[in-house]
Design an enzyme around this catalytic site. Structure first.
Site, short mmCIF file in Angstrom:
data_model
loop_
_atom_site.label_atom_id
_atom_site.label_comp_id
_atom_site.label_asym_id
_atom_site.label_seq_id
_atom_site.Cartn_x
_atom_site.Cartn_y
_atom_site.Cartn_z
CB SER A 1 15.34 9.35 -4.19
OG SER A 1 14.28 10.23 -4.51
CE LYS B 1 13.13 5.97 -1.03
NZ LYS B 1 12.78 4.88 -1.53
CG HIS C 1 6.00 -20.34 5.15
ND1 HIS C 1 5.21 -20.92 4.20
CD2 HIS C 1 6.45 -21.34 5.94
CE1 HIS C 1 5.15 -22.23 4.41
NE2 HIS C 1 5.91 -22.52 5.45
CD GLU D 1 15.07 -1.77 -6.17
OE1 GLU D 1 14.73 -1.02 -7.10
OE2 GLU D 1 15.02 -1.43 -4.97
#
Ligand code: ARG
Length: 457
Positions: A276, A282, A155, A289
């Site tokens: 970024s 970043k 979980h 992704e």
């Protein structure tokens, strides 16, 4: 040029030409088309359907086209309907009327069925090799991390301690299954449809055993209608590719989580991360992704072909031309994703201290603390309750089970002794997990030996 102008009295509508054409994408299997035609011509000559000399001229002509395409001397242009038309027209242009005999006893229906099978067969092997390479990187990581502790989750909540080796071995198992699925598909699909004709075979005495053998198939297919209209193998392949992407996307999701500021279990290499345009601090896990995202595209190919094939009557229907673009795209997508993913995990670094700390702070040794009491005669349900109270005490103090002093332990149960600390150390918790498939390093090493054998096959 068209292969079918004879019974028509009017020019085809220009829009129809474009709509109908597949050459912009079926040129991808020009090599397989030539390979199939060479086998067909060789068989026609060997069976006496054309003369030996005609057979030789056709084969030489086809080989010439092949080397001219490969060397870039010849370009496949969009003016033809499909790659089959292009090849036949080019052959006739080069060797004259003899070229017109190539299509004897053959239809584009069995021709395209063959080309797509040959192409898929090659790609099954290519995808398999890419996965095997990814697995060799995973195996290296497994070997180096049999004692790198981390929390195992259920979980997405910290559950019990495992090791990086154990976690990665779960993925090794998934990719093993993927490879075995590919090999199953290969075995089922490796039969040759050439000779099925348009749908009902031909009246020429074709030697289908011979062409099957020349093209390295196990043998010819047994029903001509099925041969020209079977796309099951593509659906199976797309399903296997979808499962590979499902595995990669789960793995990617974990990479994103582990790489997040909150976790920092891993550091992705600069070469496999992106920044970024506005936020200078970043460093984003774009590769993970994107792999996760491209999964949708591969699933789309599977659903698309299943839907195209649904309700199609026997035998060939033009709908089937739609089997190509999505399949090609899915194959290229999967190969690209596997390769990128491999590079990404090959270069990433584990933050061992953070992972170990996280396992400790997450009470992943709580089950072991309860098991400690059980070994001293406390019934498990009572032990569960006692450790629950201890966890509550720790939460209150903001510490781990390992940090409670013995008095505090004894205040909840007098059964606790000094040996509790040893019993709940991460090292003990992992080392004691000795059942087959568990993270204990002894068992893990046995599994690693099996993986080594597997990789040598
Ligand atoms: N381009 C076609 C396809 O991909 C080749 C077969 C054409 N056959 C036909 N009867 N029109 O399916």
């Amino acid at each position: 040029m068209k292969l079918w102008g004879g019974r028509f009295t009017k020019e085809t509508n220009e829009l129809v030409n474009n709509f109908n054409a597949s050459i912009s994408y079926d040129q991808k299997f020009y090599k397989q088309d030539i390979q199939g035609s060479i086998a067909h011509a060789t068989m026609l000559a060997a069976s006496g359907i054309i003369s030996e000399d005609e057979g030789k001229q056709i084969v030489d002509g086809l080989n010439g086209i092949l080397s001219d395409i490969e060397s870039g001397k010849m370009e496949i242009t969009d003016e033809y309907e499909d790659i089959h038309t292009f090849m036949e027209a080019t052959l006739i242009e080069r060797i004259g009327d003899v070229g017109k005999k190539l299509h004897t006893g053959r239809s584009r229906n069995d021709q395209v069925a063959l080309d797509m099978r040959l192409y898929t067969r090659d790609e099954i092997k290519n995808v398999d090799e890419e996965i095997k390479e990814l697995m060799s990187v995973i195996l290296r990581i497994i070997k180096e991390n049999t004692e790198t502790y981390m929390p195992g989750f259920t979980h997405l909540q910290k559950a019990q301690p495992v090791t990086v080796a154990h976690h990665f071995s779960a993925y090794f198992e998934m990719f093993k299954r993927d490879r075995s699925r590919l090999s199953d598909i290969y075995k089922r699909m490796n039969y040759c449809p050439l000779g099925a004709g348009a749908l009902a075979g031909t009246t020429y005495p074709l030697d289908r055993e011979m062409t099957a053998k020349l093209l390295d198939f196990y043998g010819p297919t047994l029903n001509s209608m099925d041969s020209v209209s079977d796309r099951d193998y593509l659906i199976e392949f797309l399903s296997a590719l979808s499962t590979i992407m499902m595995h990669l996307s789960r793995f990617s999701e974990e990479i994103c989580i582990w790489n997040s500021n909150e976790y920092k279990f891993i550091d992705l290499d600069d070469a496999f991360s992106t920044g970024s345009s506005i936020m200078p601090q970043k460093k984003n896990p774009d590769i993970a992704e994107l792999v996760r995202g491209k999964t949708g595209r591969v699933y789309g190919a599977l659903i698309s072909l299943l839907t195209t094939m649904k309700g199609l009557p026997l035998a060939y229907n033009k709908d089937m031309q739609e089997d190509k673009e999505f399949t090609f795209d899915a194959i290229d997508t999967v190969k690209g994703c596997v390769r990128l993913f491999k590079g990404m995990i090959d270069t990433m670094k584990f933050n061992n201290d953070r992972m170990e700390d996280s396992a400790k702070k997450g009470f992943t040794n709580a089950t072991d603390a309860a098991d400690y009491l059980v070994k001293k005669g406390v019934p498990f349900r009572d032990a569960h309750g006692i450790v629950g109270q201890l966890v509550l005490m720790c939460l209150d103090k903001g510490i781990a089970l390992d940090d409670l002093n013995l008095e505090e332990y004894k205040s909840i149960s007098p059964v606790f002794e000094e040996d509790i600390y040893e019993a709940i150390s991460l090292k003990t918790c992992v080392e004691k997990r000795l059942t087959l498939g568990a993270p204990g390093p002894e068992m893990m090493n046995k599994v690693i030996a099996l993986y080594d054998e597997y990789m040598e096959q």
